[in-house]
Scaffold this motif. Sequence first.
Motif, PDB file in Angstrom:
ATOM      1  N   HIS A 271       0.829  -1.208   0.000  1.00  0.00           N
ATOM      2  CA  HIS A 271       0.000   0.000   0.000  1.00  0.00           C
ATOM      3  C   HIS A 271       0.864   1.259   0.000  1.00  0.00           C
ATOM      4  CE1 HIS A 271      -3.760  -2.167   1.848  1.00  0.00           C
ATOM      5  NE2 HIS A 271      -3.369  -2.670   0.699  1.00  0.00           N
ATOM      6  N   ASN A 272       1.887   1.285   0.852  1.00  0.00           N
ATOM      7  CA  ASN A 272       2.738   2.470   0.954  1.00  0.00           C
ATOM      8  C   ASN A 272       3.517   2.725  -0.329  1.00  0.00           C
ATOM      9  OD1 ASN A 272       1.912   2.994   3.587  1.00  0.00           O
ATOM     10  ND2 ASN A 272       3.578   1.818   4.501  1.00  0.00           N
ATOM     11  N   LEU A 273       4.001   1.657  -0.949  1.00  0.00           N
ATOM     12  CA  LEU A 273       4.740   1.823  -2.197  1.00  0.00           C
ATOM     13  C   LEU A 273       3.843   2.412  -3.277  1.00  0.00           C
ATOM     14  CD1 LEU A 273       6.833  -1.483  -2.256  1.00  0.00           C
ATOM     15  CD2 LEU A 273       7.746   0.840  -2.101  1.00  0.00           C
ATOM     16  N   ALA A 274       2.613   1.907  -3.358  1.00  0.00           N
ATOM     17  CA  ALA A 274       1.678   2.423  -4.358  1.00  0.00           C
ATOM     18  C   ALA A 274       1.375   3.902  -4.109  1.00  0.00           C
ATOM     19  CB  ALA A 274       0.384   1.610  -4.343  1.00  0.00           C
ATOM     20  N   THR A 278       5.243   4.121  -6.647  1.00  0.00           N
ATOM     21  CA  THR A 278       5.791   2.913  -7.263  1.00  0.00           C
ATOM     22  C   THR A 278       4.749   2.321  -8.204  1.00  0.00           C
ATOM     23  OG1 THR A 278       7.167   2.435  -5.334  1.00  0.00           O
ATOM     24  CG2 THR A 278       6.729   0.599  -6.834  1.00  0.00           C
ATOM     25  N   LYS A 279       5.181   1.976  -9.415  1.00  0.00           N
ATOM     26  CA  LYS A 279       4.237   1.484 -10.419  1.00  0.00           C
ATOM     27  C   LYS A 279       4.310  -0.026 -10.635  1.00  0.00           C
ATOM     28  CE  LYS A 279       2.377   5.420 -11.309  1.00  0.00           C
ATOM     29  NZ  LYS A 279       0.971   5.681 -10.876  1.00  0.00           N
ATOM     30  N   ARG A 280       5.516  -0.575 -10.617  1.00  0.00           N
ATOM     31  CA  ARG A 280       5.667  -1.996 -10.924  1.00  0.00           C
ATOM     32  C   ARG A 280       6.472  -2.673  -9.814  1.00  0.00           C
ATOM     33  NH1 ARG A 280       4.683  -4.076 -15.722  1.00  0.00           N
ATOM     34  NH2 ARG A 280       6.569  -5.363 -15.807  1.00  0.00           N
ATOM     35  N   LEU A 281       5.922  -3.756  -9.301  1.00  0.00           N
ATOM     36  CA  LEU A 281       6.482  -4.416  -8.130  1.00  0.00           C
ATOM     37  C   LEU A 281       6.666  -5.898  -8.428  1.00  0.00           C
ATOM     38  CD1 LEU A 281       7.194  -3.772  -5.142  1.00  0.00           C
ATOM     39  CD2 LEU A 281       4.816  -4.281  -4.572  1.00  0.00           C
ATOM     40  N   LEU A 282       7.882  -6.394  -8.241  1.00  0.00           N
ATOM     41  CA  LEU A 282       8.181  -7.818  -8.444  1.00  0.00           C
ATOM     42  C   LEU A 282       8.315  -8.484  -7.081  1.00  0.00           C
ATOM     43  CD1 LEU A 282       8.779  -9.919 -10.707  1.00  0.00           C
ATOM     44  CD2 LEU A 282      11.213  -9.477 -10.302  1.00  0.00           C
ATOM     45  N   VAL A 283       7.574  -9.571  -6.870  1.00  0.00           N
ATOM     46  CA  VAL A 283       7.510 -10.186  -5.542  1.00  0.00           C
ATOM     47  C   VAL A 283       8.018 -11.625  -5.580  1.00  0.00           C
ATOM     48  CG1 VAL A 283       6.059 -10.737  -3.561  1.00  0.00           C
ATOM     49  CG2 VAL A 283       5.505  -8.758  -5.004  1.00  0.00           C
ATOM     50  N   GLU A 302      -4.697 -10.875  -4.739  1.00  0.00           N
ATOM     51  CA  GLU A 302      -5.124  -9.862  -3.777  1.00  0.00           C
ATOM     52  C   GLU A 302      -4.220  -8.639  -3.769  1.00  0.00           C
ATOM     53  OE1 GLU A 302      -7.655 -12.027  -0.267  1.00  0.00           O
ATOM     54  OE2 GLU A 302      -5.494 -11.859   0.029  1.00  0.00           O
ATOM     55  N   TYR A 303      -2.912  -8.857  -3.616  1.00  0.00           N
ATOM     56  CA  TYR A 303      -2.004  -7.717  -3.561  1.00  0.00           C
ATOM     57  C   TYR A 303      -1.980  -6.956  -4.880  1.00  0.00           C
ATOM     58  CZ  TYR A 303      -0.244  -9.599   0.872  1.00  0.00           C
ATOM     59  OH  TYR A 303      -0.130 -10.053   2.155  1.00  0.00           O
ATOM     60  N   ASP A 304      -2.077  -7.678  -5.991  1.00  0.00           N
ATOM     61  CA  ASP A 304      -2.095  -7.023  -7.292  1.00  0.00           C
ATOM     62  C   ASP A 304      -3.316  -6.105  -7.410  1.00  0.00           C
ATOM     63  OD1 ASP A 304      -1.169  -6.648 -10.062  1.00  0.00           O
ATOM     64  OD2 ASP A 304      -2.948  -7.806 -10.608  1.00  0.00           O
ATOM     65  N   GLU A 313       0.584  -0.206 -11.109  1.00  0.00           N
ATOM     66  CA  GLU A 313       0.265  -0.865 -12.382  1.00  0.00           C
ATOM     67  C   GLU A 313       0.294  -2.386 -12.303  1.00  0.00           C
ATOM     68  OE1 GLU A 313       2.978   0.606 -15.293  1.00  0.00           O
ATOM     69  OE2 GLU A 313       2.198   2.670 -15.207  1.00  0.00           O
ATOM     70  N   LYS A 314       1.260  -2.946 -11.556  1.00  0.00           N
ATOM     71  CA  LYS A 314       1.375  -4.404 -11.565  1.00  0.00           C
ATOM     72  C   LYS A 314       2.160  -4.922 -10.374  1.00  0.00           C
ATOM     73  CE  LYS A 314       1.074  -8.588 -13.231  1.00  0.00           C
ATOM     74  NZ  LYS A 314      -0.241  -9.300 -13.187  1.00  0.00           N
ATOM     75  N   VAL A 315       1.607  -5.939  -9.704  1.00  0.00           N
ATOM     76  CA  VAL A 315       2.349  -6.777  -8.761  1.00  0.00           C
ATOM     77  C   VAL A 315       2.561  -8.112  -9.457  1.00  0.00           C
ATOM     78  CG1 VAL A 315       2.244  -8.088  -6.613  1.00  0.00           C
ATOM     79  CG2 VAL A 315       1.545  -5.694  -6.632  1.00  0.00           C
TER      80      VAL A 315
END
Length: 339
Positions: A271-274, A278-283, A302-304, A313-315
């Motif tokens: 949530h904080n990154l968004a 932050t737009k694109r997150l690799l997990v 869920e997180y996406d 934009e994308k998890v």
Amino acid sequence: MSKQGVLLVNLGTPDSPSVKDVRRYLDEFLMDERVIDISQLGRTLLVKGIIVPFRGPKSAKTYQKIWTDKGSPLMYYSEIMRDELQNRLGGGYQVELGMRYQNPSIESALNKLKEGGVKNIRVIALFPQYASATTGSVHQKVMEIVSKWQAIPDISFINSFHNDPDMISVFAENGRKHDLETYDHYLFSFHGLPQRQLIKGDDSKKHCLQSSDCCSVLTDTNKFCYSAQCHDTARLIAESLNIPRDKYTVTFQSRLGKEPWAQPYTSEVVHNLAKNGTKRLLVFSPAFVADCLETIYEIAEEYDLEFKELGGEKVQLVESLNTHPVWIGVLEKLATQTV
């Protein structure tokens, strides 16, 4: 000549995504004294009176979303791990699979090894990082069962393999498939544990949660700490991918109840990154050797969704070890190494 026995143990899964089977699974799982480590009366009231009745239907709907024609993904991948390891080891070994909760049970798998007349048993709990609620629970259950046998063979246990270089290389390889440079930030999301369990595992009683960075470096003092092993796994994967320290965060997911768990929480970091652009997150999810509810649904779905609702934009989930041949080689190494 007697065979050598290998017991692979994963967490478990409901027999089906029906409410009845999910409730049965949750009941066995959450009644484990190492999972919810409170008094038996308190645990019974909490689990049987509140969690299972109310959470069962919701969890069943979630399982239905990830269930395939081959059944539970965790079961499907675990069975292939067993079969592929058996092929690698050959006729001198007997490999069995047990689930800590539900089927096939650890007891049924151990009985197969006993019936096979194995001369020893290597127990490999399929959790890279040691925790009392996972690996510790498996070891306790195995010992409870074999303690009732008249003849007990030599038994050895793998405590953890959080820093195995070949395992690290598979996670790194899977990460590279996603064009790393197109992501703004990287998460290493591990399954959570209550802080009280982390504290109970600190035999020195002078280290755990005494500072904000007590888990950042693995030492002799915290070598059995789940959180410290998680940080070490993340560091090794990040280093192998040349991810700078300020570009990734170690987080913990799937907490239960209101008491404090290992932090930071994955959901809050997402949530904080968004919110901060932050737009694109690799997990990565390196606490799991097989993709399952916590990865396929909780992270990838869920997180996406939550991330996108807040402007991201994308998890993107990095797939787990699953049936990668190098991972099967890690199991072979664990099964045959001298402990």
